[in-house]
Design a protein around this motif. Sequence first.
Motif, PDB file in Angstrom:
ATOM      1  N   LEU A 141      38.358  39.665  50.552  1.00 29.32           N
ATOM      2  CA  LEU A 141      38.059  39.985  49.151  1.00 29.32           C
ATOM      3  C   LEU A 141      36.746  39.317  48.775  1.00 29.32           C
ATOM      4  O   LEU A 141      36.385  38.282  49.332  1.00 29.32           O
ATOM      5  N   TYR A 142      36.036  39.918  47.814  1.00 32.49           N
ATOM      6  CA  TYR A 142      34.792  39.314  47.347  1.00 32.49           C
ATOM      7  C   TYR A 142      35.147  38.167  46.403  1.00 32.49           C
ATOM      8  O   TYR A 142      35.714  38.406  45.333  1.00 32.49           O
ATOM      9  N   PRO A 143      34.831  36.921  46.782  1.00 37.29           N
ATOM     10  CA  PRO A 143      35.322  35.783  45.994  1.00 37.29           C
ATOM     11  C   PRO A 143      34.680  35.676  44.614  1.00 37.29           C
ATOM     12  O   PRO A 143      35.214  35.008  43.742  1.00 37.29           O
ATOM     13  N   HIS A 144      33.520  36.332  44.432  1.00 38.83           N
ATOM     14  CA  HIS A 144      32.828  36.197  43.152  1.00 38.83           C
ATOM     15  C   HIS A 144      33.233  37.291  42.170  1.00 38.83           C
ATOM     16  O   HIS A 144      32.641  37.413  41.105  1.00 38.83           O
ATOM     17  N   MET A 145      34.218  38.109  42.544  1.00 37.43           N
ATOM     18  CA  MET A 145      34.622  39.201  41.665  1.00 37.43           C
ATOM     19  C   MET A 145      36.123  39.127  41.398  1.00 37.43           C
ATOM     20  O   MET A 145      36.893  38.700  42.249  1.00 37.43           O
ATOM     21  N   THR A 146      36.532  39.604  40.212  1.00 39.40           N
ATOM     22  CA  THR A 146      37.957  39.670  39.901  1.00 39.40           C
ATOM     23  C   THR A 146      38.600  40.769  40.741  1.00 39.40           C
ATOM     24  O   THR A 146      37.911  41.552  41.396  1.00 39.40           O
ATOM     25  N   ALA A 147      39.943  40.817  40.698  1.00 38.92           N
ATOM     26  CA  ALA A 147      40.666  41.850  41.442  1.00 38.92           C
ATOM     27  C   ALA A 147      40.145  43.221  41.031  1.00 38.92           C
ATOM     28  O   ALA A 147      39.851  44.079  41.874  1.00 38.92           O
ATOM     29  N   ARG A 148      40.012  43.427  39.722  1.00 36.76           N
ATOM     30  CA  ARG A 148      39.544  44.719  39.235  1.00 36.76           C
ATOM     31  C   ARG A 148      38.155  45.041  39.798  1.00 36.76           C
ATOM     32  O   ARG A 148      37.905  46.140  40.293  1.00 36.76           O
ATOM     33  N   GLN A 149      37.250  44.050  39.731  1.00 41.97           N
ATOM     34  CA  GLN A 149      35.887  44.295  40.204  1.00 41.97           C
ATOM     35  C   GLN A 149      35.846  44.555  41.707  1.00 41.97           C
ATOM     36  O   GLN A 149      35.042  45.351  42.185  1.00 41.97           O
ATOM     37  N   ASN A 150      36.731  43.874  42.442  1.00 46.88           N
ATOM     38  CA  ASN A 150      36.824  44.136  43.869  1.00 46.88           C
ATOM     39  C   ASN A 150      37.134  45.606  44.122  1.00 46.88           C
ATOM     40  O   ASN A 150      36.593  46.217  45.030  1.00 46.88           O
ATOM     41  N   LEU A 155      34.084  52.278  44.006  1.00 43.49           N
ATOM     42  CA  LEU A 155      34.289  53.461  43.160  1.00 43.49           C
ATOM     43  C   LEU A 155      33.013  53.787  42.400  1.00 43.49           C
ATOM     44  O   LEU A 155      32.622  54.943  42.274  1.00 43.49           O
ATOM     45  N   ARG A 156      32.357  52.736  41.925  1.00 49.05           N
ATOM     46  CA  ARG A 156      31.168  52.968  41.107  1.00 49.05           C
ATOM     47  C   ARG A 156      29.940  53.196  41.965  1.00 49.05           C
ATOM     48  O   ARG A 156      29.142  54.088  41.695  1.00 49.05           O
ATOM     49  N   LYS A 157      29.782  52.388  42.998  1.00 47.27           N
ATOM     50  CA  LYS A 157      28.525  52.456  43.748  1.00 47.27           C
ATOM     51  C   LYS A 157      28.534  53.535  44.824  1.00 47.27           C
ATOM     52  O   LYS A 157      27.485  54.037  45.210  1.00 47.27           O
ATOM     53  N   LYS A 180      32.129  53.525  34.459  1.00 51.54           N
ATOM     54  CA  LYS A 180      32.892  52.292  34.361  1.00 51.54           C
ATOM     55  C   LYS A 180      34.339  52.544  33.939  1.00 51.54           C
ATOM     56  O   LYS A 180      35.275  52.019  34.536  1.00 51.54           O
ATOM     57  N   GLU A 181      34.506  53.382  32.896  1.00 47.16           N
ATOM     58  CA  GLU A 181      35.854  53.633  32.373  1.00 47.16           C
ATOM     59  C   GLU A 181      36.723  54.283  33.428  1.00 47.16           C
ATOM     60  O   GLU A 181      37.859  53.860  33.677  1.00 47.16           O
ATOM     61  N   GLU A 182      36.156  55.312  34.030  1.00 46.78           N
ATOM     62  CA  GLU A 182      36.893  56.073  35.025  1.00 46.78           C
ATOM     63  C   GLU A 182      37.290  55.164  36.186  1.00 46.78           C
ATOM     64  O   GLU A 182      38.435  55.190  36.661  1.00 46.78           O
ATOM     65  N   ALA A 183      36.342  54.320  36.613  1.00 49.49           N
ATOM     66  CA  ALA A 183      36.613  53.399  37.716  1.00 49.49           C
ATOM     67  C   ALA A 183      37.701  52.403  37.321  1.00 49.49           C
ATOM     68  O   ALA A 183      38.576  52.068  38.122  1.00 49.49           O
TER      69      ALA A 183
END
Lengths: 251, 224, 226
Positions: free
Chosen positions: A97-106, A111-113, A119-122
Amino acid sequence: MRNAHSSPPIVQAHGLWKRFGALTVLKGVDLEVAEKQLVFIIGPSGSGKSTLLRCLNRLETPDDGAITIDGINLLSPKTDINKARQRIGMVFQSFNLYPHMTARQNVTLALRKVLGRGKEEADIAARHALDRVGLGERMDHFPAQLSGGQQQRVAIARAIALEPRVMLFDEPTSALDPELVGGVLSVMRELRESGMTMVVVSHEMAFARAAADTVIFMADGEKLEEGPPAQIFEQPQHERTRSFIRQIDRH
Amino acid sequence: MDDFVQAFLNLDIISQASPILWRGLWQTLLLAVMVVPLGLIGGVILALLSTAPLRWVRILAAGWVDLFRAIPPLVLLVFLYAGLPFAGLDVGAWGAVAIGFFLNTGAYYGEVLRAGIDSVPRGQTEAARSTGLSQAQTLAFVVLPQAVRNVMPDLISNTVEVVKLTSIASVVALPELLFQARQAQNVTYNASPIVAAAVAYFLLLWPLVRLMSRLENKAMAGRG
Amino acid sequence: MTGFENFAFSFLNMKVMAQYLPQIAQGFVLTVWLAVLIVVAGLASGLALALVRSFGIRPLNWLIIFVVDLFRALPPLVIIVLLFFGLPAAGLGLSGFAATWLSLTLVLMAFSEEIFWAGLTSVHKGQWEASRSTGLTFTQTLRHVVVPQALRITIPPLTNRTIAITKGTALGSVVGVSEILGASQSAMSFSANPSPLMLGAIAYLVLFIPVVAFGRWVESRFAWKR
Ligand SMILES: Nc1ncnc2c1ncn2[C@@H]1O[C@H](COP(=O)(O)OP(=O)(O)O)[C@@H](O)[C@H]1O
Ligand SMILES: [Mg+2]
């Protein structure tokens, strides 16, 4: 074998060879996985299981052989590998997991990139995926605030949010304390029930007996034996398979 | 191209200037051999004070370190060399360099060594004391050796900086390498002696710089 | 005069200080400008070099490593002197300000490249693989996954190094830049009194003590995390 003959194989790997310097890790391995099938790979450490999985996502490039996944020739230079990888989810032993991001951001990053979602959809997709692994409540926790089992479930959510056609699991429970293994396995079982095609490298024999369509035994970079779980576990043909299973079962 | 060689790599001029450049290099080495131990002594003292049991001693030591990390070394040097004589205290170029480096370099070595001492687990001290070693013995034989080993990359890196810093002694007319190169340039109206001095510094310090970046990469990889 | 009065007359002469305060204040502004320009250009070019290096193009990387080693091994004052007194011979005269800025920028570039690079390589291989396995490209992975993690680990050494190099602005006095030290030195020779130098030293403390304290805070904040 459920569904095994109803559709053409979604994963087709033929004659895979892989060398690291003088060491030959894969010696002409074939692998076919039909849609909605769960293939379970066992074998001693160093036999090339991880390397095989990593080839299926082209994290390693085989020296020789062919891989077609969902109709895409994975090894062709013309293939957009990043696009292909959305269709092939991967779960690692060490979560990553990416340690600098929250679960959601992980979950939302790709999804976004990669899929270019807003953002909303993601966020909606992330919530859905995290709900599926039972962590909807922990969306805004950082990896360091989650247990190992929860981290691994976030990692699974990160992969399934992209709606892959195939999921690859490389020893998903090996880094977990025993009491946390169950949660991850039940998420995997739910995935399997929902019809996901899966390739799983693991030592969880009980899970294999209950959920696998095919079990493959690998040794020294070769596929030594392949068959339904009952056959591999109860009547292994090879002496090496037999002794390996005996060793694992003792635990 | 020819003009460039004439202006920067003029071998005639370099060979003309070579006697005084060699003398400068010698002085630079002498300076380094003097100021590195001075800085280390200052550093050990500050590191011990920074880890002392008394709180106000630690605060004073930290303030001292910050004071000399905030003052540019050249300012300190100019003050010691050109300011002190007004108070009737003329310490000369060598004296000013020695005091200045003791204060400045000592502060930097002090920080590095303090981090090293902090990195040694408390259990080490407790184990040593439990076998009857005195506090001083514990420091000397158990804590400091581990501290030094743990911060070796930073110690080497700091030492490279100190050797580079000796070049500011040229400002107070101490005839080290850069000073001599400037002299030669003034006489010959040609930059080649300065280029030669730069090459000398580079050859002197490059091995240490290589070693440093290896050690740093390793240390960071361990932390990641 | 008593000893203390004598000392005060020499080093804390209010009349002299007041007279040269404007000059030194100007030097202060110049130092801040120079420092800001060095920090911005040095860190940006250092990060850029580290990113280029991560693409792993062999001959280019050798060049980067050599340039970085060069500016880590050369004393900043030697670079300044070389650029200021040497470049005119190549028909390329630089002002003292420009020579000091360029030299210290190159030095900061070299040191920060090395720190950024160590930070980038410290990010675990699994992070790359996880990110690439979800379809992110090399550059996207670098930008969204690796660089943010690398920054975290590089901030303490970077802060300390940046402070140390910015203090090198005082070296500009050698090539006639009227930054704090230059201004106080010329004031000292005009007034035949070292009080302006004292004032200059105080100016440096005002400027750098907060920065050093900030560096200390950053270090304790980031050092033992994770
Ligand atoms: N990137 C690599 N470079 C060199 N050797 C490797 C690399 N990856 C794996 N190997 C070697 O290949 C062999 C098979 O590794 P792996 O596929 O991880 O086995 P398994 O997952 O079955 O334990 C091991 O001997 C391992 O050391
Ligand atoms: Mg493995």
